[in-house]
Write a protein that holds these residues in place. Structure first.
Motif, PDB file in Angstrom:
ATOM      1  N   LEU A 267      -9.058   9.117  -9.799  1.00 42.85           N
ATOM      2  CA  LEU A 267      -9.882  10.209  -8.976  1.00 42.85           C
ATOM      3  C   LEU A 267     -10.209   9.526  -7.497  1.00 42.85           C
ATOM      4  O   LEU A 267     -10.026  10.577  -6.590  1.00 42.85           O
ATOM      5  N   ALA A 268     -10.311   8.504  -7.423  1.00 43.16           N
ATOM      6  CA  ALA A 268     -10.754   7.859  -6.282  1.00 43.16           C
ATOM      7  C   ALA A 268      -9.503   7.872  -5.330  1.00 43.16           C
ATOM      8  O   ALA A 268      -9.618   8.208  -4.180  1.00 43.16           O
ATOM      9  N   ALA A 269      -8.318   7.536  -5.773  1.00 43.57           N
ATOM     10  CA  ALA A 269      -7.075   7.785  -5.016  1.00 43.57           C
ATOM     11  C   ALA A 269      -6.716   9.020  -4.412  1.00 43.57           C
ATOM     12  O   ALA A 269      -6.470   9.238  -3.276  1.00 43.57           O
TER      13      ALA A 269
ATOM     14  N   ARG B 155      -9.626  -0.394   0.522  1.00 49.89           N
ATOM     15  CA  ARG B 155      -9.466  -1.720  -0.096  1.00 49.89           C
ATOM     16  C   ARG B 155     -10.097  -1.493  -1.594  1.00 49.89           C
ATOM     17  O   ARG B 155      -9.354  -1.994  -2.586  1.00 49.89           O
ATOM     18  N   ALA B 156     -11.033  -1.047  -1.764  1.00 54.28           N
ATOM     19  CA  ALA B 156     -11.913  -0.896  -2.966  1.00 54.28           C
ATOM     20  C   ALA B 156     -10.985   0.240  -3.963  1.00 54.28           C
ATOM     21  O   ALA B 156     -10.948  -0.099  -5.161  1.00 54.28           O
ATOM     22  N   VAL B 157     -10.198   1.047  -3.434  1.00 50.28           N
ATOM     23  CA  VAL B 157      -9.623   2.124  -4.154  1.00 50.28           C
ATOM     24  C   VAL B 157      -8.095   1.507  -4.585  1.00 50.28           C
ATOM     25  O   VAL B 157      -7.836   1.834  -5.662  1.00 50.28           O
ATOM     26  N   LEU B 158      -7.385   1.119  -3.527  1.00 42.89           N
ATOM     27  CA  LEU B 158      -5.924   0.762  -3.630  1.00 42.89           C
ATOM     28  C   LEU B 158      -5.859  -0.531  -3.818  1.00 42.89           C
ATOM     29  O   LEU B 158      -4.245  -0.780  -4.283  1.00 42.89           O
ATOM     30  N   ASP B 159      -6.484  -1.544  -3.620  1.00 44.52           N
ATOM     31  CA  ASP B 159      -6.048  -2.903  -3.709  1.00 44.52           C
ATOM     32  C   ASP B 159      -5.690  -3.154  -5.190  1.00 44.52           C
ATOM     33  O   ASP B 159      -6.591  -2.794  -6.088  1.00 44.52           O
ATOM     34  N   PRO B 160      -4.729  -3.899  -5.390  1.00 49.03           N
ATOM     35  CA  PRO B 160      -4.487  -3.833  -6.795  1.00 49.03           C
ATOM     36  C   PRO B 160      -5.396  -4.881  -7.512  1.00 49.03           C
ATOM     37  O   PRO B 160      -5.680  -4.626  -8.715  1.00 49.03           O
ATOM     38  N   ALA B 161      -6.331  -5.835  -6.883  1.00 50.62           N
ATOM     39  CA  ALA B 161      -7.112  -6.591  -7.500  1.00 50.62           C
ATOM     40  C   ALA B 161      -8.661  -5.560  -7.967  1.00 50.62           C
ATOM     41  O   ALA B 161      -9.462  -6.401  -8.685  1.00 50.62           O
ATOM     42  N   SER B 162      -8.704  -4.729  -7.316  1.00 43.70           N
ATOM     43  CA  SER B 162      -9.782  -3.871  -7.527  1.00 43.70           C
ATOM     44  C   SER B 162      -9.932  -2.870  -8.912  1.00 43.70           C
ATOM     45  O   SER B 162     -10.935  -2.148  -8.894  1.00 43.70           O
ATOM     46  N   GLY B 163      -9.093  -3.054  -9.634  1.00 45.44           N
ATOM     47  CA  GLY B 163      -8.919  -2.217 -10.692  1.00 45.44           C
ATOM     48  C   GLY B 163      -7.795  -2.587 -11.806  1.00 45.44           C
ATOM     49  O   GLY B 163      -7.448  -3.661 -11.569  1.00 45.44           O
ATOM     50  N   THR B 164      -7.909  -1.754 -12.820  1.00 42.14           N
ATOM     51  CA  THR B 164      -6.791  -2.020 -13.746  1.00 42.14           C
ATOM     52  C   THR B 164      -5.521  -0.900 -13.637  1.00 42.14           C
ATOM     53  O   THR B 164      -4.623  -1.162 -14.234  1.00 42.14           O
ATOM     54  N   VAL B 165      -5.448   0.082 -12.916  1.00 45.52           N
ATOM     55  CA  VAL B 165      -4.356   1.294 -12.862  1.00 45.52           C
ATOM     56  C   VAL B 165      -3.691   0.518 -11.962  1.00 45.52           C
ATOM     57  O   VAL B 165      -3.826   0.063 -10.760  1.00 45.52           O
TER      58      VAL B 165
ATOM     59  N   HIS C 147       3.427   8.262   3.521  1.00 47.85           N
ATOM     60  CA  HIS C 147       2.618   6.955   3.617  1.00 47.85           C
ATOM     61  C   HIS C 147       2.342   6.847   2.104  1.00 47.85           C
ATOM     62  O   HIS C 147       2.472   5.501   1.616  1.00 47.85           O
ATOM     63  N   ALA C 148       2.068   7.787   1.362  1.00 47.13           N
ATOM     64  CA  ALA C 148       1.659   7.396  -0.272  1.00 47.13           C
ATOM     65  C   ALA C 148       2.866   6.951  -0.784  1.00 47.13           C
ATOM     66  O   ALA C 148       2.902   6.163  -1.798  1.00 47.13           O
ATOM     67  N   LEU C 149       3.976   7.666  -0.580  1.00 48.24           N
ATOM     68  CA  LEU C 149       5.186   7.155  -1.173  1.00 48.24           C
ATOM     69  C   LEU C 149       5.699   5.969  -0.749  1.00 48.24           C
ATOM     70  O   LEU C 149       6.101   5.086  -1.661  1.00 48.24           O
ATOM     71  N   GLN C 150       5.582   5.463   0.372  1.00 50.48           N
ATOM     72  CA  GLN C 150       5.777   4.098   1.116  1.00 50.48           C
ATOM     73  C   GLN C 150       4.780   3.042  -0.046  1.00 50.48           C
ATOM     74  O   GLN C 150       5.424   1.970  -0.036  1.00 50.48           O
ATOM     75  N   GLY C 151       3.710   3.489  -0.093  1.00 50.18           N
ATOM     76  CA  GLY C 151       2.707   2.529  -0.740  1.00 50.18           C
ATOM     77  C   GLY C 151       3.180   2.163  -2.065  1.00 50.18           C
ATOM     78  O   GLY C 151       2.875   1.063  -2.633  1.00 50.18           O
ATOM     79  N   ALA C 152       3.637   3.329  -2.624  1.00 45.05           N
ATOM     80  CA  ALA C 152       4.162   3.190  -4.219  1.00 45.05           C
ATOM     81  C   ALA C 152       5.248   2.249  -4.104  1.00 45.05           C
ATOM     82  O   ALA C 152       5.588   1.418  -4.974  1.00 45.05           O
ATOM     83  N   SER C 153       6.183   2.403  -2.994  1.00 51.42           N
ATOM     84  CA  SER C 153       7.358   1.626  -2.943  1.00 51.42           C
ATOM     85  C   SER C 153       6.941   0.020  -2.744  1.00 51.42           C
ATOM     86  O   SER C 153       7.526  -0.746  -3.441  1.00 51.42           O
ATOM     87  N   ARG C 154       6.011  -0.048  -2.043  1.00 58.99           N
ATOM     88  CA  ARG C 154       5.513  -1.554  -1.440  1.00 58.99           C
ATOM     89  C   ARG C 154       4.786  -2.091  -2.824  1.00 58.99           C
ATOM     90  O   ARG C 154       4.853  -3.129  -2.845  1.00 58.99           O
ATOM     91  N   SER C 155       4.382  -1.361  -4.018  1.00 55.33           N
ATOM     92  CA  SER C 155       3.600  -1.622  -4.957  1.00 55.33           C
ATOM     93  C   SER C 155       4.473  -1.851  -6.234  1.00 55.33           C
ATOM     94  O   SER C 155       4.118  -2.007  -7.084  1.00 55.33           O
ATOM     95  N   GLY C 156       6.102  -1.881  -5.874  1.00 55.47           N
ATOM     96  CA  GLY C 156       6.902  -1.859  -6.742  1.00 55.47           C
ATOM     97  C   GLY C 156       7.638  -0.868  -7.507  1.00 55.47           C
ATOM     98  O   GLY C 156       8.522  -1.004  -8.451  1.00 55.47           O
TER      99      GLY C 156
END
Length: 197
Positions: free
Chosen positions: A154-156, A51-61, A85-94
């Motif tokens: 780098l955290a991702a 959540r801390a690394v990938l949640d859109p609200a947790s950063g500006t990248v 999974h990461a590719l699917q995550g990118a898709s879900r992120s737009g």
């Protein structure tokens, strides 16, 4: 074949919220978490870090870019499960389909900006063994990203480094929907399920 079978989370005390969250957001609980459920505290710690690394609200990248960085790190490590999974995550992120299909050619594709190319190249080098990041790479990153954003990227990569080792070592079976998504998106470029069947 899985080296450890995924558990049903409804049989593990303390993970009810994890199960509900993943079923609501993804429609399934990833098999990697279901295997990890043998130690619920590790699952809880992982969820907090994720959540801390990938949640859109947790950063500006942008979440799309962090997931693409994680995808390329997973490709560098050779974990087919996490690539999907990461590719699917990118898709879900737009992420647009064309960007997903072109991510392996990010260095030359017009679909990626110079800032994105710097981050994606940095991700590949950070995931390489031995680590390939140089002082020149950090200079290039600073041209486009502030120090906090470099930490996010780098955290991702690092989060997926944990997942790559975990899922690849255990030959975690890839969920059918994730496998189909990856096959349709990058299967023509050589991606397969490999040992994650």
């Amino acid at each position: 074949m899985a080296r450890l079978e995924p558990l049903s989370l409804d049989q593990v005390d303390g993970l009810e919220e994890v199960q509900q969250t993943y079923e609501r957001t993804l429609g399934f609980v990833p098999n990697g978490l279901r295997i990890m459920a043998r130690r619920p505290e590790i699952v809880k710690g992982f969820i907090a870090l994720r959540r801390a690394v990938l949640d859109p609200a947790s950063g500006t990248v942008p979440a799309e870019l962090k997931n693409l960085c994680a995808h390329l790190a997973s490709r560098t490590h050779g974990c087919l499960y996490c690539q999907a999974h990461a590719l699917q995550g990118a898709s879900r992120s737009g992420a647009e389909q064309a960007r997903l299909e072109a991510v392996w050619e990010f260095r030359t594709s017009v679909l990626f900006s110079e800032a994105e190319r710097a981050a994606l190249d940095f991700s590949v080098k950070a995931a390489s063994i031995p680590n390939g990041v140089t002082d020149a790479d950090i200079v290039r990153m600073r041209e486009h990203w502030d120090e906090g954003q470099i930490v996010e990227i780098l955290a991702a990569v690092s989060l997926y480094g944990f997942l790559n080792r975990f899922n690849d070592s255990l030959a975690t079976p890839l969920e059918e929907g994730s496998a189909t998504f990856a096959e349709e998106t990058i299967g023509g470029q050589g991606w397969t399920r490999g040992k994650h069947v």
